[in-house]
Design an enzyme around this catalytic site. Structure first.
Site, short mmCIF file in Angstrom:
data_model
loop_
_atom_site.label_atom_id
_atom_site.label_comp_id
_atom_site.label_asym_id
_atom_site.label_seq_id
_atom_site.Cartn_x
_atom_site.Cartn_y
_atom_site.Cartn_z
N GLU A 166 31.10 -6.84 58.54
CA GLU A 166 30.98 -6.93 57.17
C GLU A 166 31.83 -8.04 56.46
O GLU A 166 33.05 -7.93 56.62
CB GLU A 166 30.98 -5.47 56.48
CG GLU A 166 30.59 -5.42 55.01
CD GLU A 166 30.71 -4.09 54.79
OE1 GLU A 166 31.12 -3.98 53.55
OE2 GLU A 166 30.11 -3.22 55.34
N TYR A 184 31.10 -0.61 38.42
CA TYR A 184 31.04 -0.12 39.83
C TYR A 184 30.64 1.45 39.82
O TYR A 184 31.45 2.17 39.14
CB TYR A 184 32.45 -0.25 40.45
CG TYR A 184 32.27 0.08 42.09
CD1 TYR A 184 32.15 -1.01 42.89
CD2 TYR A 184 32.42 1.23 42.50
CE1 TYR A 184 32.08 -0.64 44.07
CE2 TYR A 184 32.30 1.79 43.69
CZ TYR A 184 31.99 0.52 44.56
OH TYR A 184 32.16 0.98 45.85
#
Length: 379
Positions: free
Chosen positions: A298, A346
Site C-alpha cells: 500500500e 474522516y
C-alpha cells in the site's frame, strides 16, 4: 418523492433503503462498475480469496444500533485486528502495548513500571499539544515516536508530522497490558461474504433503482426532487474556490503460494521503505482455507485528477477552503451532503452508517413537518 443518490457506498445505500421503506422512489447511481464504494470486495479469480479491492475495511463499533442494523443484511464473523509493525529491522506488536515496550527497550516491565518508564521518556513540558509530533512526544516520548509513528505518518499523509493536527494521534492508544487488539470496541467483525453483498442487500428494495457505470450529470437534476451527494464536496460546486486536498492509495497486488507474511496487516514504519504496509487478504477471512494468497503493498500519495479520493487531509489551507464550501453548501437547495467525501471528514464505517440513518430520519421528519430538507444532518 423522487430522490437521486450519487454514490453507491454505505452512506447512500442506507439513506436510499430508509427512504424507500417509507414509500419514496430512489435512484442510486455510481460511476464505477460495482456497488459498495471503497468497501467493495470480490473474489480473486486466481486464488478465490475475498479481496478488499480498495484496501482492507475492518468493522468495529460500540454503536449497538448500527451493529444490529448490519446484521439484517449479512452475516458477520468474529475478527480481531492484530497489527504487526516492522521498525529498524525488528517486528513489533501494535498498538504500542506492554509487549511492544518491553521488546523495544529490552525490559521486563510490569504495567506500573512501564507506565513510569514511559512517563519518564515523554515530554511533560508539552501541556497542550498542537501537532501530531507534539502529541506523540507527550504520549510516548522521542524513541517510540521515531520508531513507530514519525516515518509511517509522513508516508501516510505526505507531510511532516509537525504540520499535522494533534487530533490524528488520538486514534492510536498506548496500552500498559498485553492486549494487542488494535480496536477497543465492543462489536468487531468481518462480513462472511464480503461488504459488497451487504450493500447489495441494503439496496435490494422495490423502490430503489441502481444504475452503475453512470457518472452524475447536471441534466439529471430536473428528474428528481432532491439529491444526496456522497462524492467530494468541492466537486458539487465545480471546485470554484479551488480543490480540497485528499489522499489516495495505490496498491501493488501480488500472489504467492501458501502463506506470505503470517498476519493480515504489517506496517512498515521506516520512512526509507516506500510503502506503508502490506496486507494479506486471506487473513481477513480466517474461517476460509486457501492454498494461495493475495497481498497488497500500500502506497499513499496526494490525490490528482482522475484518482479515487480516499480520505481528506484537512490541513490549515484545506480548513480555510472548507469553510468557504460549507458556507455555499449551507445555502444550497435541493441537495444534502453525506459521507466521508461529501462532508470532508474522516469517518469510520460505523459512524458513516450511523450518520446515514440519522440523515434519513431527519429527512423523513422534515417532510412530515413540511420543513425543507437540510444540506447537512450531522451535529
Amino acid at each position: 418523492m423522487k430522490f437521486l443518490c450519487v454514490g453507491a457506498g454505505f452512506s447512500c445505500a442506507v439513506i436510499a433503503r430508509e427512504l424507500a421503506q417509507s414509500g419514496h422512489k430512489v435512484t442510486v447511481i455510481d460511476q464505477r462498475s460495482h456497488t459498495a464504494g471503497n468497501c467493495h470486495t470480490e473474489r480473486d479469480k486466481e486464488t478465490n480469496v475475498m479481496v478488499h479491492i480498495y484496501g482492507p475495511h475492518i468493522f468495529h463499533t460500540n454503536n449497538e444500533t448500527v451493529w444490529n442494523y448490519l446484521q439484517k443484511f449479512g452475516e458477520f464473523m468474529p475478527y480481531t485486528n492484530r497489527v504487526k509493525a516492522v521498525s529498524g529491522g525488528q517486528v513489533y506488536s501494535l498498538p504500542v502495548n506492554l509487549h511492544t515496550i518491553n521488546q523495544f527497550y529490552g525490559k521486563t516491565f510490569s504495567p506500573k513500571e512501564a507506565k513510569a518508564w514511559i512517563t519518564e521518556q515523554s515530554d511533560q513540558s508539552i501541556t497542550e499539544p498542537q501537532t501530531f509530533e507534539e502529541q506523540a512526544m507527550k504520549f510516548v516520548g522521542k524513541d517510540l515516536y521515531q520508531a513507530f509513528f514519525k516515518g509511517y505518518t509522513a508516508k501516510q499523509w505526505g507531510v511532516s508530522p509537525t504540520k499535522l493536527p494533534a487530533s490524528i494521534l488520538k486514534r492510536l492508544p498506548v496500552r500498559f497490558n498485553y492486549d494487542d487488539n488494535y480496536f477497543a470496541h465492543k462489536y468487531q467483525g468481518m462480513p462472511k461474504n464480503g461488504y459488497t453483498e451487504i450493500v447489495d442487500n441494503i439496496l435490494n428494495h422495490e423502490n430503489i433503482t441502481v444504475q452503475l457505470n453512470t457518472p452524475f450529470d447536471e441534466t439529471m437534476l430536473s428528474e428528481y426532487d432532491h439529491v444526496f451527494w456522497s462524492a467530494p464536496l468541492d466537486a458539487w460546486f465545480k471546485h470554484q474556490f479551488g480543490k480540497l486536498g485528499y489522499r489516495t492509495l495505490d496498491f501493488e497486488a501480488f500472489t504467492d503460494e501458501g502463506d506470505f507474511q503470517g498476519n493480515a496487516v504489517i506496517n512498515y514504519c521506516d520512512e526509507a521503505v516506500p510503502y506503508t504496509r502490506i496486507t494479506e487478504h486471506k487473513y481477513f477471512a480466517s474461517w476460509e482455507q486457501h492454498e494461495k494468497t493475495v497481498c497488497y503493498k500500500e502506497f499513499s500519495r496526494s490525490c490528482e485528477d482522475g484518482d479515487i479520493p480516499y480520505y481528506p487531509i484537512r490541513l490549515a489551507e484545506d480548513q480555510a477552503l472548507l469553510s468557504q464550501y460549507e458556507n455555499l453548501a449551507n445555502q444550497a437547495k435541493g441537495v444534502s451532503f453525506v459521507g466521508r467525501l461529501g462532508t470532508y471528514r474522516y469517518l469510520d464505517m460505523d459512524v458513516t452508517i450511523a450518520e446515514a440513518l440519522k440523515t434519513a430520519q431527519g429527512v423523513l421528519d422534515d417532510l412530515a413537518n413540511n420543513q425543507a430538507i437540510q444540506p447537512f444532518y450531522f451535529a
